[in-house]
Design an enzyme around this catalytic site. Structure first.
Site, PDB file in Angstrom:
ATOM      1  N   ASP A  30       0.852  -1.184   0.000  1.00 49.15           N
ATOM      2  CA  ASP A  30       0.000   0.000   0.000  1.00 49.15           C
ATOM      3  C   ASP A  30       0.894   1.243   0.000  1.00 49.15           C
ATOM      4  O   ASP A  30       1.889   1.305   0.713  1.00 49.15           O
ATOM      5  CB  ASP A  30      -0.912  -0.004   1.237  1.00 49.15           C
ATOM      6  CG  ASP A  30      -2.059   0.990   1.100  1.00 49.15           C
ATOM      7  OD1 ASP A  30      -3.214   0.539   1.040  1.00 49.15           O
ATOM      8  OD2 ASP A  30      -1.795   2.213   1.073  1.00 49.15           O
ATOM      9  N   ASN A  87     -12.983  -3.071   2.518  1.00 50.15           N
ATOM     10  CA  ASN A  87     -13.933  -1.975   2.685  1.00 50.15           C
ATOM     11  C   ASN A  87     -14.894  -1.951   1.512  1.00 50.15           C
ATOM     12  O   ASN A  87     -14.462  -2.081   0.361  1.00 50.15           O
ATOM     13  CB  ASN A  87     -13.176  -0.647   2.764  1.00 50.15           C
ATOM     14  CG  ASN A  87     -12.148  -0.636   3.880  1.00 50.15           C
ATOM     15  OD1 ASN A  87     -12.381  -1.210   4.943  1.00 50.15           O
ATOM     16  ND2 ASN A  87     -11.006  -0.009   3.638  1.00 50.15           N
ATOM     17  N   HIS A 100     -10.439  -5.310  -3.178  1.00 48.87           N
ATOM     18  CA  HIS A 100      -9.121  -5.585  -2.600  1.00 48.87           C
ATOM     19  C   HIS A 100      -9.260  -5.933  -1.129  1.00 48.87           C
ATOM     20  O   HIS A 100     -10.152  -5.452  -0.442  1.00 48.87           O
ATOM     21  CB  HIS A 100      -8.177  -4.386  -2.759  1.00 48.87           C
ATOM     22  CG  HIS A 100      -8.753  -3.083  -2.282  1.00 48.87           C
ATOM     23  ND1 HIS A 100      -9.649  -2.357  -3.044  1.00 48.87           N
ATOM     24  CD2 HIS A 100      -8.588  -2.390  -1.136  1.00 48.87           C
ATOM     25  CE1 HIS A 100      -9.990  -1.264  -2.374  1.00 48.87           C
ATOM     26  NE2 HIS A 100      -9.372  -1.255  -1.211  1.00 48.87           N
ATOM     27  N   HIS A 102      -7.090  -5.560   2.379  1.00 49.31           N
ATOM     28  CA  HIS A 102      -5.932  -4.988   3.048  1.00 49.31           C
ATOM     29  C   HIS A 102      -5.334  -6.101   3.898  1.00 49.31           C
ATOM     30  O   HIS A 102      -6.054  -6.731   4.690  1.00 49.31           O
ATOM     31  CB  HIS A 102      -6.341  -3.834   3.962  1.00 49.31           C
ATOM     32  CG  HIS A 102      -6.887  -2.646   3.239  1.00 49.31           C
ATOM     33  ND1 HIS A 102      -6.141  -1.505   3.006  1.00 49.31           N
ATOM     34  CD2 HIS A 102      -8.107  -2.418   2.691  1.00 49.31           C
ATOM     35  CE1 HIS A 102      -6.890  -0.634   2.355  1.00 49.31           C
ATOM     36  NE2 HIS A 102      -8.081  -1.153   2.150  1.00 49.31           N
TER      37      HIS A 102
HETATM   38  P1  5GP Z   1      -9.809   1.494   0.224  1.00 48.01           P
HETATM   39  O1  5GP Z   1     -10.076   2.735   1.024  1.00 48.01           O
HETATM   40  O2  5GP Z   1     -10.426   1.582  -1.164  1.00 48.01           O
HETATM   41  O3  5GP Z   1     -10.180   0.247   0.944  1.00 48.01           O
HETATM   42  O4  5GP Z   1      -8.243   1.413   0.100  1.00 48.01           O
HETATM   43  C1  5GP Z   1      -7.512   1.883  -0.984  1.00 48.01           C
HETATM   44  C2  5GP Z   1      -6.050   1.763  -0.612  1.00 48.01           C
HETATM   45  O5  5GP Z   1      -5.290   1.933  -1.780  1.00 48.01           O
HETATM   46  C3  5GP Z   1      -5.565   2.845   0.393  1.00 48.01           C
HETATM   47  O6  5GP Z   1      -5.013   2.204   1.538  1.00 48.01           O
HETATM   48  C4  5GP Z   1      -4.508   3.619  -0.393  1.00 48.01           C
HETATM   49  O7  5GP Z   1      -3.406   4.024   0.399  1.00 48.01           O
HETATM   50  C5  5GP Z   1      -4.110   2.634  -1.486  1.00 48.01           C
HETATM   51  N1  5GP Z   1      -3.674   3.271  -2.746  1.00 48.01           N
HETATM   52  C6  5GP Z   1      -4.296   4.280  -3.392  1.00 48.01           C
HETATM   53  N2  5GP Z   1      -3.659   4.580  -4.528  1.00 48.01           N
HETATM   54  C7  5GP Z   1      -2.599   3.734  -4.598  1.00 48.01           C
HETATM   55  C8  5GP Z   1      -1.551   3.562  -5.552  1.00 48.01           C
HETATM   56  O8  5GP Z   1      -1.458   4.231  -6.575  1.00 48.01           O
HETATM   57  N3  5GP Z   1      -0.637   2.590  -5.292  1.00 48.01           N
HETATM   58  C9  5GP Z   1      -0.691   1.823  -4.158  1.00 48.01           C
HETATM   59  N4  5GP Z   1       0.257   0.907  -4.002  1.00 48.01           N
HETATM   60  N5  5GP Z   1      -1.677   1.944  -3.246  1.00 48.01           N
HETATM   61  C10 5GP Z   1      -2.616   2.894  -3.461  1.00 48.01           C
END
Ligand code: 5GP
Ligand code: ZN
Length: 114
Positions: A30, A87, A100, A102
């Site tokens: 992440d 999420n 996804h 985490h």
């Molecule tokens: P969500 O809130 O959708 O469950 O989590 C999205 C996750 O993707 C967040 O923890 C954020 O830090 C991560 N993220 C967002 N953009 C990028 C990216 O361009 N590369 C990587 N490796 N992680 C990302």
């Protein structure tokens, strides 16, 4: 239609620190880690949310969970453990609309989440 950010990572259009990949799934670090170990586990197939899963996708989700176990073993987490969380939509805190998990580890994680 514009590709989502995780599809861009799958297609190598933007970089990521990939730690595991096979024909169905990928895991990478992440970009804003919330724990000492914070990986994102995704199917290569674009599926926006858990509400969009079809019967034919069951194998991919099961595979993702087994890969989480493989990664945990590889990272030496069989004693301390880890958290696998996903999420969904606004109240779940979903920002990227490509399913996804985490994978969080490396410190005691609080429960319940905020
Ligand atoms: P969500 O809130 O959708 O469950 O989590 C999205 C996750 O993707 C967040 O923890 C954020 O830090 C991560 N993220 C967002 N953009 C990028 C990216 O361009 N590369 C990587 N490796 N992680 C990302
Ligand atoms: Zn996508």
């Amino acid at each position: 239609m514009q590709e989502c950010i995780f599809c861009k990572i799958v297609n190598r259009n933007i970089p990521a620190e990939i730690i595991y990949e096979d024909d169905q799934v990928m895991a990478f670090k992440d970009i804003r880690p919330a724990a000492p170990i914070h990986y994102l586990l995704i199917p290569k197939k674009h599926i926006p949310t858990f509400l969009d899963l079809k019967e034919e996708d069951e194998g991919i989700v099961g595979h993702l969970q087994r890969v989480a176990g493989m990664i945990a073993r590889e990272a030496g987490l069989t004693k301390k453990g880890f958290r696998l969380v996903s999420n969904c939509l606004e109240d779940g805190g979903q920002l990227i609309f490509h399913i996804h998990y985490h994978f969080l580890a490396g410190r005691p994680l609080q429960w319940p989440p905020g």
